[in-house]
Write a protein that holds these residues in place. Structure first.
Motif, PDB file in Angstrom:
ATOM      1  N   ASN A  48       0.160   6.469  -7.442  1.00  0.00           N
ATOM      2  CA  ASN A  48      -1.592   6.734  -7.225  1.00  0.00           C
ATOM      3  C   ASN A  48      -1.840   6.090  -5.868  1.00  0.00           C
ATOM      4  O   ASN A  48      -0.979   5.063  -5.541  1.00  0.00           O
ATOM      5  CB  ASN A  48      -2.480   6.091  -8.050  1.00  0.00           C
ATOM      6  CG  ASN A  48      -2.174   6.636  -9.656  1.00  0.00           C
ATOM      7  OD1 ASN A  48      -2.505   7.979  -9.795  1.00  0.00           O
ATOM      8  ND2 ASN A  48      -1.870   5.809 -10.478  1.00  0.00           N
ATOM      9  N   ALA A  49      -2.613   6.501  -5.270  1.00  0.00           N
ATOM     10  CA  ALA A  49      -2.972   5.730  -3.704  1.00  0.00           C
ATOM     11  C   ALA A  49      -4.013   4.684  -4.316  1.00  0.00           C
ATOM     12  O   ALA A  49      -4.454   4.733  -5.347  1.00  0.00           O
ATOM     13  CB  ALA A  49      -4.173   7.025  -2.888  1.00  0.00           C
ATOM     14  N   VAL A  50      -3.751   3.467  -3.648  1.00  0.00           N
ATOM     15  CA  VAL A  50      -4.588   2.279  -3.890  1.00  0.00           C
ATOM     16  C   VAL A  50      -5.408   1.879  -2.604  1.00  0.00           C
ATOM     17  O   VAL A  50      -4.812   1.988  -1.379  1.00  0.00           O
ATOM     18  CB  VAL A  50      -3.960   0.958  -4.455  1.00  0.00           C
ATOM     19  CG1 VAL A  50      -3.404   1.476  -5.529  1.00  0.00           C
ATOM     20  CG2 VAL A  50      -2.802   0.600  -3.397  1.00  0.00           C
ATOM     21  N   ALA A  51      -6.456   1.243  -2.684  1.00  0.00           N
ATOM     22  CA  ALA A  51      -7.319   0.910  -1.489  1.00  0.00           C
ATOM     23  C   ALA A  51      -8.100  -0.582  -1.917  1.00  0.00           C
ATOM     24  O   ALA A  51      -8.237  -0.787  -2.936  1.00  0.00           O
ATOM     25  CB  ALA A  51      -8.042   1.861  -1.188  1.00  0.00           C
ATOM     26  N   GLY A  52      -8.760  -1.020  -0.865  1.00  0.00           N
ATOM     27  CA  GLY A  52      -9.673  -2.122  -0.991  1.00  0.00           C
ATOM     28  C   GLY A  52      -8.718  -3.270  -1.589  1.00  0.00           C
ATOM     29  O   GLY A  52      -7.773  -3.714  -1.252  1.00  0.00           O
ATOM     30  N   ALA A  53      -9.415  -3.891  -2.583  1.00  0.00           N
ATOM     31  CA  ALA A  53      -9.107  -5.148  -3.395  1.00  0.00           C
ATOM     32  C   ALA A  53      -7.590  -5.241  -3.876  1.00  0.00           C
ATOM     33  O   ALA A  53      -7.062  -6.009  -4.067  1.00  0.00           O
ATOM     34  CB  ALA A  53     -10.205  -5.594  -4.301  1.00  0.00           C
ATOM     35  N   GLU A  54      -7.247  -3.614  -4.224  1.00  0.00           N
ATOM     36  CA  GLU A  54      -5.851  -3.530  -4.949  1.00  0.00           C
ATOM     37  C   GLU A  54      -4.680  -3.980  -3.978  1.00  0.00           C
ATOM     38  O   GLU A  54      -3.629  -3.988  -4.344  1.00  0.00           O
ATOM     39  CB  GLU A  54      -6.035  -2.323  -5.495  1.00  0.00           C
ATOM     40  CG  GLU A  54      -6.933  -1.947  -6.841  1.00  0.00           C
ATOM     41  CD  GLU A  54      -6.654  -0.510  -7.387  1.00  0.00           C
ATOM     42  OE1 GLU A  54      -5.572  -0.104  -7.164  1.00  0.00           O
ATOM     43  OE2 GLU A  54      -7.772  -0.037  -7.738  1.00  0.00           O
ATOM     44  N   GLU A  55      -5.101  -3.753  -2.726  1.00  0.00           N
ATOM     45  CA  GLU A  55      -4.098  -4.137  -1.606  1.00  0.00           C
ATOM     46  C   GLU A  55      -4.008  -5.623  -1.264  1.00  0.00           C
ATOM     47  O   GLU A  55      -3.097  -5.844  -0.674  1.00  0.00           O
ATOM     48  CB  GLU A  55      -4.510  -3.357  -0.458  1.00  0.00           C
ATOM     49  CG  GLU A  55      -4.580  -1.857  -0.507  1.00  0.00           C
ATOM     50  CD  GLU A  55      -4.797  -1.230   0.923  1.00  0.00           C
ATOM     51  OE1 GLU A  55      -5.382  -1.729   1.803  1.00  0.00           O
ATOM     52  OE2 GLU A  55      -4.665  -0.048   0.920  1.00  0.00           O
ATOM     53  N   ALA A  56      -4.569  -6.547  -2.034  1.00  0.00           N
ATOM     54  CA  ALA A  56      -4.511  -7.770  -1.620  1.00  0.00           C
ATOM     55  C   ALA A  56      -3.149  -8.504  -2.269  1.00  0.00           C
ATOM     56  O   ALA A  56      -2.539  -7.822  -2.960  1.00  0.00           O
ATOM     57  CB  ALA A  56      -5.661  -8.285  -2.550  1.00  0.00           C
ATOM     58  N   ALA A  57      -2.684  -9.508  -1.426  1.00  0.00           N
ATOM     59  CA  ALA A  57      -1.449 -10.013  -1.932  1.00  0.00           C
ATOM     60  C   ALA A  57      -1.512 -10.468  -3.483  1.00  0.00           C
ATOM     61  O   ALA A  57      -2.431 -10.837  -3.819  1.00  0.00           O
ATOM     62  CB  ALA A  57      -1.214 -11.143  -1.056  1.00  0.00           C
ATOM     63  N   ASP A 106       1.107  -1.278   0.020  1.00  0.00           N
ATOM     64  CA  ASP A 106      -0.078  -0.049  -0.159  1.00  0.00           C
ATOM     65  C   ASP A 106       0.895   1.281   0.082  1.00  0.00           C
ATOM     66  O   ASP A 106       1.698   1.304   0.957  1.00  0.00           O
ATOM     67  CB  ASP A 106      -0.931   0.032   1.391  1.00  0.00           C
ATOM     68  CG  ASP A 106      -1.777   1.066   1.217  1.00  0.00           C
ATOM     69  OD1 ASP A 106      -1.811   2.013   0.240  1.00  0.00           O
ATOM     70  OD2 ASP A 106      -2.297   1.496   2.707  1.00  0.00           O
ATOM     71  N   ASP A 107       1.126   1.944  -1.010  1.00  0.00           N
ATOM     72  CA  ASP A 107       0.290   1.793  -2.343  1.00  0.00           C
ATOM     73  C   ASP A 107       1.301   1.612  -3.513  1.00  0.00           C
ATOM     74  O   ASP A 107       0.726   1.299  -4.592  1.00  0.00           O
ATOM     75  CB  ASP A 107      -0.018   3.574  -2.521  1.00  0.00           C
ATOM     76  CG  ASP A 107      -0.902   4.011  -1.679  1.00  0.00           C
ATOM     77  OD1 ASP A 107      -2.128   3.205  -1.576  1.00  0.00           O
ATOM     78  OD2 ASP A 107      -0.865   5.088  -0.918  1.00  0.00           O
ATOM     79  N   GLY A 108       2.526   1.326  -3.193  1.00  0.00           N
ATOM     80  CA  GLY A 108       3.320   0.965  -4.378  1.00  0.00           C
ATOM     81  C   GLY A 108       4.713   0.271  -3.847  1.00  0.00           C
ATOM     82  O   GLY A 108       4.980   0.417  -2.702  1.00  0.00           O
ATOM     83  N   PHE A 109       5.568  -0.372  -4.649  1.00  0.00           N
ATOM     84  CA  PHE A 109       6.670  -0.874  -4.351  1.00  0.00           C
ATOM     85  C   PHE A 109       7.748  -1.225  -5.291  1.00  0.00           C
ATOM     86  O   PHE A 109       7.502  -0.990  -6.380  1.00  0.00           O
ATOM     87  CB  PHE A 109       6.317  -2.344  -3.544  1.00  0.00           C
ATOM     88  CG  PHE A 109       6.029  -3.505  -4.417  1.00  0.00           C
ATOM     89  CD1 PHE A 109       7.373  -4.281  -4.663  1.00  0.00           C
ATOM     90  CD2 PHE A 109       4.944  -3.662  -5.007  1.00  0.00           C
ATOM     91  CE1 PHE A 109       6.877  -5.299  -5.654  1.00  0.00           C
ATOM     92  CE2 PHE A 109       4.733  -4.602  -5.901  1.00  0.00           C
ATOM     93  CZ  PHE A 109       5.810  -5.681  -6.352  1.00  0.00           C
ATOM     94  N   VAL A 110       9.019  -1.317  -4.973  1.00  0.00           N
ATOM     95  CA  VAL A 110       9.955  -1.720  -5.763  1.00  0.00           C
ATOM     96  C   VAL A 110      10.523  -2.738  -5.212  1.00  0.00           C
ATOM     97  O   VAL A 110      11.124  -2.902  -4.042  1.00  0.00           O
ATOM     98  CB  VAL A 110      10.937  -0.729  -6.142  1.00  0.00           C
ATOM     99  CG1 VAL A 110      11.899  -1.061  -7.113  1.00  0.00           C
ATOM    100  CG2 VAL A 110      10.165   0.450  -6.854  1.00  0.00           C
ATOM    101  N   ALA A 111      10.946  -4.034  -6.089  1.00  0.00           N
ATOM    102  CA  ALA A 111      11.471  -5.369  -5.588  1.00  0.00           C
ATOM    103  C   ALA A 111      12.837  -5.340  -6.104  1.00  0.00           C
ATOM    104  O   ALA A 111      12.878  -5.098  -7.410  1.00  0.00           O
ATOM    105  CB  ALA A 111      10.755  -6.443  -5.757  1.00  0.00           C
ATOM    106  N   TYR A 112      13.777  -5.947  -5.401  1.00  0.00           N
ATOM    107  CA  TYR A 112      15.096  -5.985  -5.946  1.00  0.00           C
ATOM    108  C   TYR A 112      15.574  -7.257  -5.582  1.00  0.00           C
ATOM    109  O   TYR A 112      15.184  -8.112  -4.417  1.00  0.00           O
ATOM    110  CB  TYR A 112      16.133  -5.017  -5.261  1.00  0.00           C
ATOM    111  CG  TYR A 112      15.838  -3.410  -5.556  1.00  0.00           C
ATOM    112  CD1 TYR A 112      16.532  -2.955  -6.801  1.00  0.00           C
ATOM    113  CD2 TYR A 112      14.773  -2.919  -4.794  1.00  0.00           C
ATOM    114  CE1 TYR A 112      16.442  -1.634  -6.917  1.00  0.00           C
ATOM    115  CE2 TYR A 112      14.662  -1.438  -4.962  1.00  0.00           C
ATOM    116  CZ  TYR A 112      15.272  -0.864  -6.016  1.00  0.00           C
ATOM    117  OH  TYR A 112      15.127   0.332  -6.372  1.00  0.00           O
TER     118      TYR A 112
END
Length: 84
Positions: free
Chosen positions: A68-77, A38-44
Motif C-alpha cells: 500500500n502507499a503510505v503518507a504523512g505520519a506513517e512515513e516517520a522514522a 516510503d512506502d515499504g522496505f525489507v531489511a537484511y
C-alpha cells in the motif's frame, strides 16, 4: 540529512550501510535499527531477512512494489528492535 527524490524512476532503492561492532558480538542480546521509508522496505542483516514492512510475502526484487502507499505520519522514522 540529505534528501533526494526519484520521480518517474525505479520503484526501488538498494542501500547497504556497513557498521562495525567494537565489542564481542556475543555480549549483545538485541540490535535496534532506525528506518524511514516510503512506502515499504525489507531489511537484511548479513544476508538474512530480519524485518519487512508493507511489502508482499515472498521474494522481492527491484520491480516489487509496496503493498500500500503510505503518507504523512506513517512515513516517520521507526526504531525496530531486532531481538537475537
Amino acid at each position: 540529512m540529505r534528501r533526494a527524490t526519484m520521480p518517474e524512476r525505479n520503484a526501488s532503492a538498494y542501500l547497504r550501510i556497513p557498521f562495525a561492532v567494537s565489542e564481542a558480538p556475543a555480549q549483545f542480546s538485541n540490535l535496534v535499527i532506525r528506518v524511514r521509508y516510503d512506502d515499504g522496505f525489507v531489511a537484511y542483516l548479513n544476508g538474512t531477512e530480519v524485518f519487512r514492512s508493507n511489502m508482499p510475502d515472498g521474494p522481492v526484487n527491484y520491480l516489487t512494489l509496496a503493498t500500500n502507499a503510505v503518507a504523512g505520519a506513517e512515513e516517520a522514522a521507526r526504531d525496530l528492535d531486532l531481538v537475537a
